[in-house]
Design a protein around this motif. Structure first.
Motif, mmCIF file in Angstrom:
data_model
loop_
_atom_site.group_PDB
_atom_site.id
_atom_site.type_symbol
_atom_site.label_atom_id
_atom_site.label_comp_id
_atom_site.label_asym_id
_atom_site.label_seq_id
_atom_site.Cartn_x
_atom_site.Cartn_y
_atom_site.Cartn_z
ATOM 1 N N ARG A 67 0.837 -1.208 0.000
ATOM 2 C CA ARG A 67 0.000 0.000 0.000
ATOM 3 C C ARG A 67 0.870 1.255 0.000
ATOM 4 N NH1 ARG A 67 -3.156 -2.809 3.571
ATOM 5 N NH2 ARG A 67 -2.131 -1.834 5.343
ATOM 6 N N GLU A 68 1.887 1.255 0.856
ATOM 7 C CA GLU A 68 2.794 2.398 0.936
ATOM 8 C C GLU A 68 3.504 2.609 -0.399
ATOM 9 O OE1 GLU A 68 6.901 3.431 3.237
ATOM 10 O OE2 GLU A 68 5.324 2.458 4.406
ATOM 11 N N ARG A 69 3.975 1.530 -1.005
ATOM 12 C CA ARG A 69 4.670 1.617 -2.293
ATOM 13 C C ARG A 69 3.738 2.168 -3.371
ATOM 14 N NH1 ARG A 69 7.517 -3.725 -4.400
ATOM 15 N NH2 ARG A 69 8.875 -3.173 -2.664
ATOM 16 N N GLN A 70 2.498 1.695 -3.387
ATOM 17 C CA GLN A 70 1.532 2.178 -4.378
ATOM 18 C C GLN A 70 1.297 3.677 -4.211
ATOM 19 O OE1 GLN A 70 0.291 0.609 -6.977
ATOM 20 N NE2 GLN A 70 -0.826 2.416 -7.608
ATOM 21 N N GLY A 71 1.190 4.134 -2.982
ATOM 22 C CA GLY A 71 1.007 5.561 -2.722
ATOM 23 C C GLY A 71 2.187 6.384 -3.219
ATOM 24 N N ARG A 72 3.389 5.902 -2.939
ATOM 25 C CA ARG A 72 4.587 6.620 -3.425
ATOM 26 C C ARG A 72 4.607 6.677 -4.943
ATOM 27 N NH1 ARG A 72 7.648 3.150 -0.272
ATOM 28 N NH2 ARG A 72 8.552 2.308 -2.188
ATOM 29 N N ARG A 73 4.260 5.581 -5.565
ATOM 30 C CA ARG A 73 4.293 5.546 -7.029
ATOM 31 C C ARG A 73 3.217 6.427 -7.639
ATOM 32 N NH1 ARG A 73 6.414 -0.576 -8.328
ATOM 33 N NH2 ARG A 73 8.442 -0.212 -7.361
ATOM 34 N N GLU A 74 2.086 6.513 -6.984
ATOM 35 C CA GLU A 74 1.041 7.422 -7.467
ATOM 36 C C GLU A 74 1.500 8.871 -7.345
ATOM 37 O OE1 GLU A 74 -2.491 6.343 -5.299
ATOM 38 O OE2 GLU A 74 -2.730 4.479 -6.452
ATOM 39 N N ARG A 75 2.165 9.202 -6.241
ATOM 40 C CA ARG A 75 2.696 10.562 -6.080
ATOM 41 C C ARG A 75 3.786 10.851 -7.108
ATOM 42 N NH1 ARG A 75 1.858 8.869 -0.854
ATOM 43 N NH2 ARG A 75 4.045 8.300 -0.510
ATOM 44 N N LEU A 76 4.624 9.888 -7.393
ATOM 45 C CA LEU A 76 5.666 10.048 -8.415
ATOM 46 C C LEU A 76 5.033 10.243 -9.791
ATOM 47 C CD1 LEU A 76 8.673 10.081 -9.137
ATOM 48 C CD2 LEU A 76 8.554 7.583 -9.337
ATOM 49 N N GLN A 77 3.982 9.494 -10.067
ATOM 50 C CA GLN A 77 3.278 9.644 -11.344
ATOM 51 C C GLN A 77 2.671 11.044 -11.458
ATOM 52 O OE1 GLN A 77 3.250 7.390 -13.806
ATOM 53 N NE2 GLN A 77 2.118 8.789 -15.113
ATOM 54 N N ALA A 78 2.084 11.530 -10.376
ATOM 55 C CA ALA A 78 1.503 12.878 -10.390
ATOM 56 C C ALA A 78 2.601 13.921 -10.596
ATOM 57 C CB ALA A 78 0.758 13.144 -9.080
ATOM 58 N N GLN A 79 3.741 13.714 -9.964
ATOM 59 C CA GLN A 79 4.875 14.625 -10.143
ATOM 60 C C GLN A 79 5.336 14.598 -11.601
ATOM 61 O OE1 GLN A 79 8.267 13.626 -7.695
ATOM 62 N NE2 GLN A 79 9.464 15.370 -8.412
ATOM 63 N N ALA A 80 5.399 13.422 -12.194
ATOM 64 C CA ALA A 80 5.826 13.304 -13.594
ATOM 65 C C ALA A 80 4.836 13.991 -14.524
ATOM 66 C CB ALA A 80 5.977 11.831 -13.974
ATOM 67 N N THR A 81 3.551 13.828 -14.246
ATOM 68 C CA THR A 81 2.519 14.460 -15.069
ATOM 69 C C THR A 81 2.632 15.973 -14.982
ATOM 70 O OG1 THR A 81 1.055 12.567 -14.748
ATOM 71 C CG2 THR A 81 0.024 14.626 -15.445
ATOM 72 N N ALA A 82 2.808 16.490 -13.770
ATOM 73 C CA ALA A 82 2.958 17.933 -13.598
ATOM 74 C C ALA A 82 4.229 18.433 -14.285
ATOM 75 C CB ALA A 82 2.981 18.284 -12.111
ATOM 76 N N LEU A 83 5.287 17.681 -14.179
ATOM 77 C CA LEU A 83 6.555 18.060 -14.795
ATOM 78 C C LEU A 83 6.432 18.116 -16.320
ATOM 79 C CD1 LEU A 83 9.633 18.489 -13.945
ATOM 80 C CD2 LEU A 83 9.932 16.204 -14.886
ATOM 81 N N ALA A 84 5.726 17.157 -16.881
ATOM 82 C CA ALA A 84 5.568 17.122 -18.338
ATOM 83 C C ALA A 84 4.795 18.328 -18.858
ATOM 84 C CB ALA A 84 4.869 15.828 -18.758
ATOM 85 N N GLN A 85 4.007 18.955 -18.006
ATOM 86 C CA GLN A 85 3.221 20.125 -18.405
ATOM 87 C C GLN A 85 4.007 21.424 -18.302
ATOM 88 O OE1 GLN A 85 0.214 19.567 -19.759
ATOM 89 N NE2 GLN A 85 0.639 17.404 -19.364
ATOM 90 N N ASP A 86 5.143 21.392 -17.608
ATOM 91 C CA ASP A 86 5.952 22.587 -17.379
ATOM 92 C C ASP A 86 7.033 22.697 -18.451
ATOM 93 O OD1 ASP A 86 7.534 24.661 -16.480
ATOM 94 O OD2 ASP A 86 8.033 23.720 -14.558
ATOM 95 N N PRO A 87 6.943 23.713 -19.329
ATOM 96 C CA PRO A 87 7.922 23.837 -20.413
ATOM 97 C C PRO A 87 9.345 24.075 -19.922
ATOM 98 C CG PRO A 87 6.199 25.532 -20.590
ATOM 99 C CD PRO A 87 5.918 24.739 -19.376
ATOM 100 N N GLY A 88 9.523 24.570 -18.735
ATOM 101 C CA GLY A 88 10.859 24.835 -18.224
ATOM 102 C C GLY A 88 11.327 23.800 -17.209
ATOM 103 N N ALA A 89 10.665 22.666 -17.167
ATOM 104 C CA ALA A 89 10.969 21.652 -16.158
ATOM 105 C C ALA A 89 12.336 21.012 -16.383
ATOM 106 C CB ALA A 89 9.894 20.576 -16.173
ATOM 107 N N GLU A 90 12.913 20.560 -15.300
ATOM 108 C CA GLU A 90 14.201 19.869 -15.342
ATOM 109 C C GLU A 90 13.955 18.383 -15.082
ATOM 110 O OE1 GLU A 90 17.745 18.618 -15.764
ATOM 111 O OE2 GLU A 90 17.438 20.781 -16.037
ATOM 112 N N LEU A 91 14.293 17.538 -16.043
ATOM 113 C CA LEU A 91 14.060 16.101 -15.901
ATOM 114 C C LEU A 91 14.911 15.460 -14.811
ATOM 115 C CD1 LEU A 91 13.579 14.785 -19.544
ATOM 116 C CD2 LEU A 91 11.894 14.956 -17.726
ATOM 117 N N ARG A 92 16.025 16.082 -14.469
ATOM 118 C CA ARG A 92 16.869 15.516 -13.412
ATOM 119 C C ARG A 92 16.108 15.412 -12.083
ATOM 120 N NH1 ARG A 92 21.816 14.444 -14.945
ATOM 121 N NH2 ARG A 92 22.730 15.590 -16.671
#
Length: 177
Positions: A67-92
């Motif tokens: 459950r904890e791992r799934q929550g972390r991965r969902e948060r990481l996915q949300a972070q990735a989605t938000a990052l992909a929307q930011d034209p000045g985002a840093e992939l690092r």
């Protein structure tokens, strides 16, 4: 999708999936898949009271970690989605977060193995033989490319329980006993 977004999406896919190509069949066995099959194995093992307690503790800890791992991965996915929307985002930034997730998963996998090995230590020789037969069956199913028990239509983390011949059954193996 514009070309910049496409490049970011491709880079993101490479970052998040690094190391997957090197996975071996043993590594294809997932805790969630095995947990879905646990009730039939537990029944076949005919555990004593002490073993039952250890089993319950191991299963509860496994479910909590997943459950904890799934929550972390969902948060990481949300972070990735938000990052992909930011034209000045840093992939690092995302790469660092993906590395942290991978390290946390490795530590959890080790803790889970240790937890279940404690239970295995409490089993008698007959029960250990049954566990090895169960593991051999799962490894054979992964090797043959068929879905492991607990999968349905290629979907992981749930699905049906059991399979041909009951515990240890299928692929020419006798049922458990």
């Amino acid at each position: 999708m514009n070309p910049t977004s496409l490049v970011r999406a491709a880079a993101l896919a490479l970052i998040l999936h690094s190391g997957v190509a090197a996975a071996s069949p043993l590594m294809d066995l997932r805790a969630g898949d095995l947990l879905a099959m646990a009730p039939e194995l537990r029944k076949a093992l005919a555990l004593n009271a002490n073993q039952q307690l250890l089993w319950q503790q191991s299963e509860a800890r496994t479910r909590a970690i997943l459950r904890e791992r799934q929550g972390r991965r969902e948060r990481l996915q949300a972070q990735a989605t938000a990052l992909a929307q930011d034209p000045g985002a840093e992939l690092r930034t995302l790469g660092t977060a993906a590395d942290a997730e991978a390290q946390a998963s490795v530590a959890e996998d080790k803790a889970l193995r240790e937890q279940w090995l404690l239970l295995n230590d409490a089993l008698d020789d007959r029960q250990r033989t049954q566990v090895l037969r169960f593991l051999a069956d799962q490894l054979e199913r992964v090797r043959d490319g068929g879905p492991a028990r607990g999968e349905e239509g290629g979907k992981r983390e749930g699905g049906r329980e059991g399979g041909p011949g009951g515990p240890g059954g299928g692929r020419g193996r006798p049922g458990g006993g």
